[in-house]
Design a protein around this motif. Sequence first.
Motif, short mmCIF file in Angstrom:
data_model
loop_
_atom_site.label_atom_id
_atom_site.label_comp_id
_atom_site.label_asym_id
_atom_site.label_seq_id
_atom_site.Cartn_x
_atom_site.Cartn_y
_atom_site.Cartn_z
N LEU A 9 1.09 -0.95 0.33
CA LEU A 9 0.01 0.52 0.33
C LEU A 9 1.00 0.98 -0.11
N LYS A 10 1.90 1.05 0.64
CA LYS A 10 3.10 2.93 1.00
C LYS A 10 2.96 2.31 -0.79
N ARG A 11 3.65 1.71 -1.52
CA ARG A 11 4.00 1.99 -2.72
C ARG A 11 2.54 2.05 -3.68
N GLN A 12 1.63 1.71 -3.76
CA GLN A 12 0.31 1.98 -4.42
C GLN A 12 -0.02 2.99 -4.59
N ILE A 13 0.01 4.03 -2.85
CA ILE A 13 -0.80 5.24 -2.76
C ILE A 13 -0.80 6.14 -3.59
N PRO A 14 0.42 6.60 -4.01
CA PRO A 14 0.93 7.81 -4.57
C PRO A 14 0.09 7.75 -5.67
N TYR A 15 0.87 6.28 -6.17
CA TYR A 15 0.07 6.11 -7.93
C TYR A 15 -1.39 6.58 -8.09
N LEU A 16 -2.18 6.20 -6.74
CA LEU A 16 -3.61 6.25 -6.80
C LEU A 16 -4.15 7.89 -6.55
N ILE A 17 -3.74 8.29 -6.11
CA ILE A 17 -3.45 9.85 -6.03
C ILE A 17 -3.19 10.30 -6.81
N GLY A 18 -2.37 9.86 -6.87
CA GLY A 18 -1.63 10.96 -8.49
C GLY A 18 -2.51 11.21 -9.61
N GLY A 19 -2.82 9.26 -9.87
CA GLY A 19 -4.10 9.02 -10.92
C GLY A 19 -5.01 10.13 -10.75
N THR A 20 -5.78 9.74 -9.19
CA THR A 20 -7.29 10.71 -9.28
C THR A 20 -7.16 11.86 -10.18
N ILE A 21 -6.07 12.71 -9.05
CA ILE A 21 -5.74 13.91 -9.64
C ILE A 21 -5.58 14.48 -11.46
N THR A 22 -4.77 13.58 -11.54
CA THR A 22 -4.48 13.97 -12.97
C THR A 22 -5.53 13.18 -13.80
N MET A 64 -0.79 -7.89 -8.01
CA MET A 64 -1.32 -9.60 -7.74
C MET A 64 -1.32 -9.83 -6.60
N PHE A 65 -0.83 -9.33 -5.42
CA PHE A 65 -0.99 -9.38 -4.40
C PHE A 65 -1.87 -8.02 -3.89
N LEU A 66 -2.54 -7.41 -4.04
CA LEU A 66 -3.59 -6.41 -4.02
C LEU A 66 -4.74 -7.18 -4.00
N PHE A 67 -4.12 -7.52 -5.40
CA PHE A 67 -6.16 -8.09 -6.40
C PHE A 67 -6.30 -9.50 -5.64
N LYS A 68 -4.58 -10.14 -5.18
CA LYS A 68 -6.25 -12.07 -4.05
C LYS A 68 -6.37 -11.45 -3.01
N ARG A 69 -5.18 -10.59 -2.85
CA ARG A 69 -6.15 -10.20 -1.04
C ARG A 69 -7.65 -9.73 -0.83
N TYR A 70 -8.27 -8.75 -2.28
CA TYR A 70 -9.44 -8.53 -2.25
C TYR A 70 -10.25 -9.42 -2.87
N ILE A 71 -10.00 -10.85 -4.02
CA ILE A 71 -10.79 -11.72 -4.30
C ILE A 71 -11.21 -12.59 -2.65
N LEU A 72 -9.67 -12.20 -1.90
CA LEU A 72 -9.98 -13.40 -0.63
C LEU A 72 -11.08 -12.86 0.50
N ASP A 73 -10.90 -11.25 0.40
CA ASP A 73 -11.67 -10.52 1.33
C ASP A 73 -13.13 -10.78 1.30
N ARG A 74 -13.21 -10.47 -0.48
CA ARG A 74 -14.28 -10.51 -1.53
C ARG A 74 -15.28 -12.08 -0.87
N ASN A 75 -14.39 -13.21 -1.32
CA ASN A 75 -15.23 -14.51 -1.18
C ASN A 75 -15.57 -14.57 0.48
N LYS A 76 -14.86 -14.13 1.65
CA LYS A 76 -15.49 -14.49 2.33
C LYS A 76 -16.15 -13.34 3.03
N THR A 77 -16.75 -12.04 2.31
CA THR A 77 -18.07 -11.51 3.21
C THR A 77 -19.39 -11.66 2.61
#
Length: 80
Positions: A9-22, A64-77
């Motif tokens: 998340l520390k590596r991906q947050i700047p890209y998310l913020i920058g991509g949103t603004i631009t 891929m790690f974030l995607f797998k984490r999301y899928i596992l969390d979604r399946n649990k829900t």
Amino acid sequence: MDSILKETLKRQIPYLIGGTITGIIMRYYYGFLFAIVVNSIIWFIISMVVNKFYWHYTGFRDEMFLFKRYILDRNKTKTR
């Protein structure tokens, strides 16, 4: 929270913020579809360059790690 998830998340947050603004700025001037396509390409290139030279790795390990984490969390829900 897992240490791997924190690092990812520390590596991906700047890209998310920058991509949103631009993306918002580009959407205002060029339209929605153009902004999505061009902004995605621009931030993909930026992330690859930064990851290669600053974080010293190439590939999609974090994504891929974030995607797998999301899928596992979604399946649990869903099963509740």
